[in-house]
Write a protein that holds these residues in place. Structure first.
Motif, mmCIF file in Angstrom:
data_model
loop_
_atom_site.group_PDB
_atom_site.id
_atom_site.type_symbol
_atom_site.label_atom_id
_atom_site.label_comp_id
_atom_site.label_asym_id
_atom_site.label_seq_id
_atom_site.Cartn_x
_atom_site.Cartn_y
_atom_site.Cartn_z
ATOM 1 N N HIS A 100 0.833 -1.202 0.000
ATOM 2 C CA HIS A 100 0.000 0.000 0.000
ATOM 3 C C HIS A 100 0.869 1.255 0.000
ATOM 4 O O HIS A 100 0.601 2.223 -0.729
ATOM 5 C CB HIS A 100 -0.905 -0.023 1.237
ATOM 6 C CG HIS A 100 -1.868 1.112 1.315
ATOM 7 N ND1 HIS A 100 -1.599 2.282 1.983
ATOM 8 C CD2 HIS A 100 -3.119 1.257 0.803
ATOM 9 C CE1 HIS A 100 -2.628 3.100 1.888
ATOM 10 N NE2 HIS A 100 -3.559 2.505 1.178
ATOM 11 N N ARG B 102 2.503 1.740 -3.491
ATOM 12 C CA ARG B 102 1.576 2.275 -4.487
ATOM 13 C C ARG B 102 1.362 3.777 -4.293
ATOM 14 O O ARG B 102 1.402 4.554 -5.251
ATOM 15 C CB ARG B 102 0.233 1.540 -4.417
ATOM 16 C CG ARG B 102 0.263 0.113 -4.940
ATOM 17 C CD ARG B 102 -1.137 -0.422 -5.126
ATOM 18 N NE ARG B 102 -1.873 -0.480 -3.869
ATOM 19 C CZ ARG B 102 -1.900 -1.522 -3.060
ATOM 20 N NH1 ARG B 102 -1.218 -2.627 -3.381
ATOM 21 N NH2 ARG B 102 -2.602 -1.512 -1.936
ATOM 22 N N ARG B 103 1.146 4.178 -3.054
ATOM 23 C CA ARG B 103 0.904 5.597 -2.781
ATOM 24 C C ARG B 103 2.151 6.434 -3.061
ATOM 25 O O ARG B 103 2.057 7.546 -3.581
ATOM 26 C CB ARG B 103 0.468 5.776 -1.328
ATOM 27 C CG ARG B 103 -0.881 5.178 -1.015
ATOM 28 C CD ARG B 103 -1.371 5.582 0.346
ATOM 29 N NE ARG B 103 -1.656 7.013 0.411
ATOM 30 C CZ ARG B 103 -2.053 7.641 1.524
ATOM 31 N NH1 ARG B 103 -2.184 6.955 2.653
ATOM 32 N NH2 ARG B 103 -2.300 8.928 1.514
ATOM 33 N N THR B 104 3.323 5.885 -2.723
ATOM 34 C CA THR B 104 4.566 6.610 -2.968
ATOM 35 C C THR B 104 4.808 6.808 -4.455
ATOM 36 O O THR B 104 5.172 7.899 -4.907
ATOM 37 C CB THR B 104 5.753 5.865 -2.346
ATOM 38 O OG1 THR B 104 5.564 5.762 -0.923
ATOM 39 C CG2 THR B 104 7.067 6.586 -2.616
ATOM 40 N N LEU B 105 4.577 5.756 -5.239
ATOM 41 C CA LEU B 105 4.771 5.860 -6.687
ATOM 42 C C LEU B 105 3.788 6.858 -7.295
ATOM 43 O O LEU B 105 4.150 7.646 -8.181
ATOM 44 C CB LEU B 105 4.608 4.482 -7.337
ATOM 45 C CG LEU B 105 5.751 3.493 -7.092
ATOM 46 C CD1 LEU B 105 5.395 2.117 -7.646
ATOM 47 C CD2 LEU B 105 7.049 4.000 -7.712
ATOM 48 N N TRP B 106 2.540 6.826 -6.826
ATOM 49 C CA TRP B 106 1.543 7.765 -7.344
ATOM 50 C C TRP B 106 1.922 9.200 -7.009
ATOM 51 O O TRP B 106 1.887 10.085 -7.885
ATOM 52 C CB TRP B 106 0.171 7.424 -6.766
ATOM 53 C CG TRP B 106 -0.925 8.264 -7.317
ATOM 54 C CD1 TRP B 106 -1.634 8.055 -8.456
ATOM 55 C CD2 TRP B 106 -1.447 9.486 -6.745
ATOM 56 N NE1 TRP B 106 -2.559 9.051 -8.653
ATOM 57 C CE2 TRP B 106 -2.467 9.957 -7.613
ATOM 58 C CE3 TRP B 106 -1.160 10.220 -5.593
ATOM 59 C CZ2 TRP B 106 -3.187 11.111 -7.362
ATOM 60 C CZ3 TRP B 106 -1.864 11.386 -5.343
ATOM 61 C CH2 TRP B 106 -2.867 11.821 -6.208
ATOM 62 N N LEU B 107 2.290 9.446 -5.767
ATOM 63 C CA LEU B 107 2.682 10.785 -5.359
ATOM 64 C C LEU B 107 3.930 11.252 -6.106
ATOM 65 O O LEU B 107 4.017 12.416 -6.525
ATOM 66 C CB LEU B 107 2.930 10.834 -3.851
ATOM 67 C CG LEU B 107 1.699 10.775 -2.942
ATOM 68 C CD1 LEU B 107 2.121 10.631 -1.487
ATOM 69 C CD2 LEU B 107 0.854 12.026 -3.116
ATOM 70 N N GLY C 169 4.974 10.293 -9.060
ATOM 71 C CA GLY C 169 4.648 10.561 -10.462
ATOM 72 C C GLY C 169 3.958 11.896 -10.645
ATOM 73 O O GLY C 169 4.363 12.717 -11.485
ATOM 74 N N VAL C 170 2.916 12.129 -9.847
ATOM 75 C CA VAL C 170 2.194 13.395 -9.931
ATOM 76 C C VAL C 170 3.110 14.558 -9.542
ATOM 77 O O VAL C 170 3.113 15.611 -10.186
ATOM 78 C CB VAL C 170 0.942 13.363 -9.032
ATOM 79 C CG1 VAL C 170 0.281 14.737 -8.970
ATOM 80 C CG2 VAL C 170 -0.047 12.321 -9.526
#
Length: 281
Positions: A43, A46-51, A53-54
């Motif tokens: 979890h 996933r959140r780290t990669l999303w943050l 990237g954005v």
């Protein structure tokens, strides 16, 4: 801080203090024991990669579009009327924040060996949460210092003109330590950490972090992309520390699908009672 209060303890205060500190440090480095720690790690990833990237897209866009024009919108560097902003910005200085948190931990550690039973458990619970906040600020701040050294981005106007792409990698000087903003890292990490421990303070902490970030722009200490990068490092670093604590059942637990949540902590009423009993004759 160690919450073990059910074992026989020596009568000497200094010995009790040393044992307490040893147990408090040992619990931070013990092997993770939560059964859902693998789900929590996924979890977090996933959140780290999303943050990331954005955040990366936002940082590049700001460098290209806003960093140079924003300088012209701010008051001239050294404007005398900005003295309140200079005072405000110091509230986001990582050194001050870490020393304050360290002082609170020291006071709790000195008091706890004098207590027994519920008062001690409450103080230990509070101390564990302050430990989390301390490391949630320290870890991203240290990471930010490494990034600053590697990137070596010049602060606004360093070099004689506004230039969003003024880099001298591995410079190791204050003039080339603009990216990411250290104040933004510390303020957002603190805001995140306090908010997840004491959710009722979330709005106050968001406003605090916002004011610190704006102060860095007004004082022309950083570009907009610097503070966005600092906020990203601060939040991600604090999230990693939260996972570390949750995997060891310290102040946090892990729900299904890997989401971390704070454990019930001591109330203000309980803490006041602990303080009264600690100094009672």
């Amino acid at each position: 801080m160690s919450a073990r209060t059910d074992i026989a303890e020596p009568s000497n205060y200094v010995v009790r203090l040393m044992v307490f500190v040893r147990l408090s440090l040992a619990q931070l480095v013990r092997a993770p024991s939560h059964s859902r720690r693998a789900e929590a790690a996924r979890h977090l990833a996933r959140r780290t990669l999303w943050l990331a990237g954005v955040g990366a897209v936002a940082i590049v866009a700001l460098m290209v579009v806003l960093d140079v024009p924003e300088i012209g919108l701010m008051p001239p560097r050294g404007t005398a009327a900005l003295w309140p902003v200079r005072i405000l910005t110091d509230f986001g200085k990582s050194t001050y924040l870490l020393w304050l948190l360290a002082a609170i931990l020291l006071i709790a550690a000195l008091i706890a060996p004098r207590l027994r039973g519920t008062p001690r458990s409450l103080l230990v619970s509070f101390g564990t949460r302050i430990q989390f906040v301390f490391f949630a600020v320290l870890v991203p701040v240290l990471a930010g210092e490494v990034i600053k050294f590697i990137v070596g981005r010049g602060r606004p106007f360093v070099g004689g003109e506004a230039n969003a792409f003024n880099f001298t990698h591995f410079a190791g000087t204050e003039a080339y330590a603009s990216f990411p903003s250290g104040h933004a890292i510390a303020a957002t990490a603190l805001a995140f950490a306090v908010s997840v421990v004491w959710p009722r303070l979330r709005v106050i902490m968001i406003v605090y972090a916002f004011l610190i970030i704006v102060s860095r722009l007004v004082l022309l200490a950083h570009h907009p992309s610097d503070v966005v990068a600092g906020a990203l490092v601060g939040v991600v670093g604090a999230m990693i520390v939260r996972y570390w604590f949750a995997a060891r059942h310290l102040a946090f637990t892990i729900h299904r699908k890997g989401a971390s949540a704070g454990l019930a902590g001591p109330s203000a009423t309980h803490l006041k009672r602990v303080a009264r009993e600690a100094f009672a004759p």
